[in-house]
Design a protein around this motif. Structure first.
Motif, PDB file in Angstrom:
ATOM      1  N   HIS A  97      -4.689  12.063   7.075  1.00 53.99           N
ATOM      2  CA  HIS A  97      -3.050  11.395   6.671  1.00 53.99           C
ATOM      3  C   HIS A  97      -2.934  11.340   4.666  1.00 53.99           C
ATOM      4  O   HIS A  97      -1.657  11.666   4.269  1.00 53.99           O
ATOM      5  CB  HIS A  97      -2.077  10.015   6.811  1.00 53.99           C
ATOM      6  CG  HIS A  97      -2.936   8.788   6.729  1.00 53.99           C
ATOM      7  ND1 HIS A  97      -3.809   8.125   7.480  1.00 53.99           N
ATOM      8  CD2 HIS A  97      -2.676   8.188   5.272  1.00 53.99           C
ATOM      9  CE1 HIS A  97      -4.194   7.451   6.879  1.00 53.99           C
ATOM     10  NE2 HIS A  97      -4.014   6.919   5.625  1.00 53.99           N
ATOM     11  N   ASN A  98      -4.394  11.390   5.071  1.00 55.77           N
ATOM     12  CA  ASN A  98      -4.395  11.468   3.089  1.00 55.77           C
ATOM     13  C   ASN A  98      -3.994  12.971   2.383  1.00 55.77           C
ATOM     14  O   ASN A  98      -4.192  13.983   3.226  1.00 55.77           O
ATOM     15  CB  ASN A  98      -5.508  10.940   2.830  1.00 55.77           C
ATOM     16  CG  ASN A  98      -6.333   9.539   2.350  1.00 55.77           C
ATOM     17  OD1 ASN A  98      -5.773   9.078   3.497  1.00 55.77           O
ATOM     18  ND2 ASN A  98      -6.673   9.217   2.382  1.00 55.77           N
ATOM     19  N   PRO A  99      -3.642  12.715   1.034  1.00 56.79           N
ATOM     20  CA  PRO A  99      -3.556  13.821   0.575  1.00 56.79           C
ATOM     21  C   PRO A  99      -4.460  14.966   0.323  1.00 56.79           C
ATOM     22  O   PRO A  99      -5.393  15.217   0.330  1.00 56.79           O
ATOM     23  CB  PRO A  99      -2.835  13.687  -0.912  1.00 56.79           C
ATOM     24  CG  PRO A  99      -3.766  12.591  -1.135  1.00 56.79           C
ATOM     25  CD  PRO A  99      -3.502  11.828   0.133  1.00 56.79           C
ATOM     26  N   TYR A 100      -4.158  16.256   0.159  1.00 53.78           N
ATOM     27  CA  TYR A 100      -5.307  17.669   0.555  1.00 53.78           C
ATOM     28  C   TYR A 100      -6.417  16.633  -0.469  1.00 53.78           C
ATOM     29  O   TYR A 100      -7.446  17.739  -0.588  1.00 53.78           O
ATOM     30  CB  TYR A 100      -4.420  18.979  -0.241  1.00 53.78           C
ATOM     31  CG  TYR A 100      -4.899  18.969  -1.970  1.00 53.78           C
ATOM     32  CD1 TYR A 100      -5.426  20.078  -2.212  1.00 53.78           C
ATOM     33  CD2 TYR A 100      -3.433  18.760  -2.157  1.00 53.78           C
ATOM     34  CE1 TYR A 100      -5.753  20.691  -3.157  1.00 53.78           C
ATOM     35  CE2 TYR A 100      -3.804  19.487  -3.622  1.00 53.78           C
ATOM     36  CZ  TYR A 100      -4.161  19.601  -4.411  1.00 53.78           C
ATOM     37  OH  TYR A 100      -4.874  20.057  -5.691  1.00 53.78           O
ATOM     38  N   GLN A 101      -6.771  16.603  -1.646  1.00 50.32           N
ATOM     39  CA  GLN A 101      -7.236  15.981  -2.326  1.00 50.32           C
ATOM     40  C   GLN A 101      -8.862  15.186  -2.118  1.00 50.32           C
ATOM     41  O   GLN A 101     -10.092  15.651  -2.425  1.00 50.32           O
ATOM     42  CB  GLN A 101      -7.031  15.445  -4.264  1.00 50.32           C
ATOM     43  CG  GLN A 101      -5.786  16.166  -4.547  1.00 50.32           C
ATOM     44  CD  GLN A 101      -5.168  15.917  -4.374  1.00 50.32           C
ATOM     45  OE1 GLN A 101      -4.332  15.352  -3.208  1.00 50.32           O
ATOM     46  NE2 GLN A 101      -3.919  16.102  -5.390  1.00 50.32           N
ATOM     47  N   LEU A 395       0.916 -12.428   9.221  1.00 51.86           N
ATOM     48  CA  LEU A 395       1.097 -12.214   8.422  1.00 51.86           C
ATOM     49  C   LEU A 395      -0.677 -11.796   8.664  1.00 51.86           C
ATOM     50  O   LEU A 395      -1.450 -12.248   8.854  1.00 51.86           O
ATOM     51  CB  LEU A 395       0.801 -13.676   7.899  1.00 51.86           C
ATOM     52  CG  LEU A 395       0.045 -13.855   6.316  1.00 51.86           C
ATOM     53  CD1 LEU A 395       1.410 -12.884   5.472  1.00 51.86           C
ATOM     54  CD2 LEU A 395       0.217 -15.155   6.327  1.00 51.86           C
ATOM     55  N   LEU A 396      -0.996 -10.563   7.910  1.00 52.52           N
ATOM     56  CA  LEU A 396      -1.655 -10.074   7.158  1.00 52.52           C
ATOM     57  C   LEU A 396      -1.850  -9.194   6.321  1.00 52.52           C
ATOM     58  O   LEU A 396      -1.643  -8.332   5.762  1.00 52.52           O
ATOM     59  CB  LEU A 396      -2.045  -8.802   8.825  1.00 52.52           C
ATOM     60  CG  LEU A 396      -3.069  -8.337   8.453  1.00 52.52           C
ATOM     61  CD1 LEU A 396      -4.642  -9.323   9.060  1.00 52.52           C
ATOM     62  CD2 LEU A 396      -3.346  -6.746   9.734  1.00 52.52           C
ATOM     63  N   VAL A 397      -2.828  -9.704   5.571  1.00 58.74           N
ATOM     64  CA  VAL A 397      -3.504  -9.218   4.309  1.00 58.74           C
ATOM     65  C   VAL A 397      -5.101  -8.900   4.256  1.00 58.74           C
ATOM     66  O   VAL A 397      -5.958  -9.339   4.978  1.00 58.74           O
ATOM     67  CB  VAL A 397      -3.278 -10.473   3.073  1.00 58.74           C
ATOM     68  CG1 VAL A 397      -3.598  -9.693   2.122  1.00 58.74           C
ATOM     69  CG2 VAL A 397      -1.745 -10.810   3.137  1.00 58.74           C
ATOM     70  N   ARG A 398      -4.902  -7.624   3.804  1.00 57.02           N
ATOM     71  CA  ARG A 398      -6.559  -7.059   3.932  1.00 57.02           C
ATOM     72  C   ARG A 398      -6.486  -5.968   2.906  1.00 57.02           C
ATOM     73  O   ARG A 398      -4.883  -4.814   2.200  1.00 57.02           O
ATOM     74  CB  ARG A 398      -6.724  -6.500   4.740  1.00 57.02           C
ATOM     75  CG  ARG A 398      -5.898  -5.268   4.920  1.00 57.02           C
ATOM     76  CD  ARG A 398      -6.027  -4.759   6.854  1.00 57.02           C
ATOM     77  NE  ARG A 398      -4.969  -3.611   6.975  1.00 57.02           N
ATOM     78  CZ  ARG A 398      -5.598  -2.611   7.211  1.00 57.02           C
ATOM     79  NH1 ARG A 398      -6.394  -2.300   6.601  1.00 57.02           N
ATOM     80  NH2 ARG A 398      -4.572  -1.681   7.309  1.00 57.02           N
ATOM     81  N   LYS A 399      -7.754  -5.268   2.708  1.00 55.43           N
ATOM     82  CA  LYS A 399      -8.020  -4.001   1.967  1.00 55.43           C
ATOM     83  C   LYS A 399      -7.866  -3.298   2.190  1.00 55.43           C
ATOM     84  O   LYS A 399      -8.288  -3.233   3.557  1.00 55.43           O
ATOM     85  CB  LYS A 399      -9.539  -4.331   1.376  1.00 55.43           C
ATOM     86  CG  LYS A 399      -9.816  -5.948   0.560  1.00 55.43           C
ATOM     87  CD  LYS A 399     -11.469  -5.563   0.336  1.00 55.43           C
ATOM     88  CE  LYS A 399     -12.136  -6.967  -0.683  1.00 55.43           C
ATOM     89  NZ  LYS A 399     -13.274  -6.410  -0.829  1.00 55.43           N
ATOM     90  N   SER A 400      -7.595  -1.940   2.343  1.00 54.80           N
ATOM     91  CA  SER A 400      -7.408  -0.575   2.817  1.00 54.80           C
ATOM     92  C   SER A 400      -8.218  -0.565   2.939  1.00 54.80           C
ATOM     93  O   SER A 400      -9.274  -0.207   2.280  1.00 54.80           O
ATOM     94  CB  SER A 400      -6.522   0.291   1.968  1.00 54.80           C
ATOM     95  OG  SER A 400      -6.358   1.456   2.342  1.00 54.80           O
ATOM     96  N   GLY A 401      -8.830   0.329   4.366  1.00 59.98           N
ATOM     97  CA  GLY A 401     -10.468   0.701   4.617  1.00 59.98           C
ATOM     98  C   GLY A 401     -10.796   2.556   4.010  1.00 59.98           C
ATOM     99  O   GLY A 401     -11.271   2.799   4.441  1.00 59.98           O
ATOM    100  N   THR A 402      -9.345   2.259   3.523  1.00 61.09           N
ATOM    101  CA  THR A 402      -9.462   4.068   2.767  1.00 61.09           C
ATOM    102  C   THR A 402      -8.717   4.728   1.558  1.00 61.09           C
ATOM    103  O   THR A 402      -8.731   5.277   1.398  1.00 61.09           O
ATOM    104  CB  THR A 402      -8.432   5.026   4.001  1.00 61.09           C
ATOM    105  OG1 THR A 402      -7.319   4.576   3.915  1.00 61.09           O
ATOM    106  CG2 THR A 402      -8.898   5.238   6.059  1.00 61.09           C
TER     107      THR A 402
END
Length: 436
Positions: A97-101, A395-402
């Motif tokens: 789902h990320n942008p094309y770059q 309650l969930l606080v986390r670093k994004s993996g992507t």
């Protein structure tokens, strides 16, 4: 042990920069050395960098004598299914789902994503010095088999014809060809958007992360259903004339149907720790148990496979119908929902009328040091927040993996309590984690 290259969903980064031809070449070599396959298959999405990465992985593997089949543009679930059916290592070039770059490399071991120890083994080889001599080059060929086998599989499902009016958004991505081909077999009344990829418009104001496009199309065409996929086709969200149905709700629809048909193995579904607490209560009312995993569809998949469950997924829209295909598949899920509503002669609203969803918010905090989550003040604040929210909450606080950001997710039946807790946490993380 922390991983250097692999995140929650393969290797991902800015194409031609962090994720360049040399790294992709080394991944190809690592695959050859770790798994020692005779042949691998490589698929890709529509990003302009995907050819470069696919050919570089192919070169690395073929340099060590591995034959390579290039499937060109196919969806991730198509690639995973072929990998399973042929008992073959599969590689998908995509950043979902990320942008094309951005772009990425997902590796499938016989249809399933690798476990952590396998990813570490690949990483070890990636960083080794390259020494190749007297290479017996593998053959690199183009193949249409991935599409052919995928289409043939659908014929075994005996999906019904439908009179429902349907809109689909293929995100200018990997499903832009296969989705209309599959829908045309079961419907004469569908519309498609996000079907003109140019290498740079994948997920651009379309797809499952930009639902305004499919919502507008559903209203414009007066459609009964709208299905929106992400760039590689393993994620789906659903809309009707009035509402958005996320991954949790989609799982509820399908699991309820399977339970009614006595097809839900062990009467259990797999969700992640980000799932809405209201839906867990709704499952319990249906006599369906819930198994919770860490966030990431590979963890969901592993839980399903280990215990022999029928269905699981994430509220972001990764849905795995394990009795049908080994990975999340937006096209399959959308046709299965169409089947349920066609057979039951019900709408999405009526089929989910007993479903209770608590208010829930997700805030992405950018431009902060993600290591701040280990700060004692943050840890104390999280403990206080848990006490204030009480049971039947999230309650969930986390670093994004992507992506380089912190995600804060809170759900509670009282929206005032929710807003108070999430505002306090976001303000604290933003203040303490500010980059200097």
């Amino acid at each position: 042990m922390n991983k250097k290259y692999f995140g929650t969903d393969g290797i991902r980064g800015v194409a031609f920069s962090k994720l360049n031809s040399e790294l992709a070449f080394r991944v190809g070599i690592a695959i050859a050395k770790v798994f020692k396959p005779e042949t691998i298959v490589i698929g890709q999405d529509t990003r302009k960098s995907s050819n470069m990465l696919a050919y570089s992985v192919a070169l690395g593997a073929s340099t060590l004598g591995v034959s390579v089949k290039l499937a060109e543009v196919v969806s991730t679930p198509m690639l995973a299914y072929y990998s399973k059916e042929k008992n073959m290592i599969g590689v998908m070039i995509t950043a979902s789902h990320n942008p094309y770059q951005d772009n990425g490399i997902k590796i499938f071991k016989y249809g399933y994503k690798m476990l952590d120890e396998e990813e570490l083994a690949v990483e070890k080889i990636i960083d080794e010095a390259i020494s190749i001599s007297d290479a017996n080059l593998g053959l690199v060929t183009l193949t249409n088999e991935v599409t052919e086998i995928y289409e043939a599989y659908y014929e075994t499902l005996h999906l019904p014809q439908t009179n429902l009016k349907i809109a689909i958004d293929t995100a200018n991505g990997a499903t832009y060809k296969i989705a209309p081909r599959m829908f045309s077999n079961y419907s004469n009344n569908y519309y498609q958007i996000g079907n003109i990829p140019d290498g740079e418009n994948i997920n651009l104001n379309v797809g499952s992360t930009h639902l305004d496009a499919i919502i507008e199309k559903v209203k414009e065409t007066k459609s009964d259903l709208g299905f929106s996929y992400d760039g590689d086709g393993d994620r789906i969200l659903v809309v009707d004339q009035n509402k958005v149905y996320d991954g949790d709700m989609i799982i509820y629809i399908i699991a309820k149907y399977l339970k009614e048909k006595n097809l839900l193995k062990k009467d259990t579904v797999v969700l992640t720790k980000m799932s809405n607490p209201g839906i867990i209560k709704s499952f319990n009312k249906l006599g369906i148990k819930v198994s919770l995993t860490d966030v990431g569809d590979k963890y969901v998949s592993n839980e399903i496979m280990t215990n022999g469950y029928s269905i699981g997924g994430e509220n972001s829209g990764h849905i795995i119908l394990n009795d049908l295909l080994p990975s999340g598949d937006g096209v399959l899920v959308s046709l299965f929902i169409t089947k349920i509503l066609t057979e039951s002669k019900m709408t999405l609203a009526s089929y989910t009328k007993d479903l209770e969803i608590y208010p829930q918010k997700l805030i992405n905090i950018k431009n902060v040091d993600t290591n701040i989550l280990s700060h004692k003040d943050i840890i104390n604040a999280l403990e206080e927040a848990k006490k204030e929210l009480g049971e039947d909450s999230l309650l969930l606080v986390r670093k994004s993996g992507t992506e380089p950001l912190v995600r804060v997710t809170v759900s509670h039946k009282d929206e005032l309590v929710l807003n108070k807790v999430i505002t306090k946490l976001v303000d604290l993380i933003t203040k303490l984690g500010a980059l200097k």
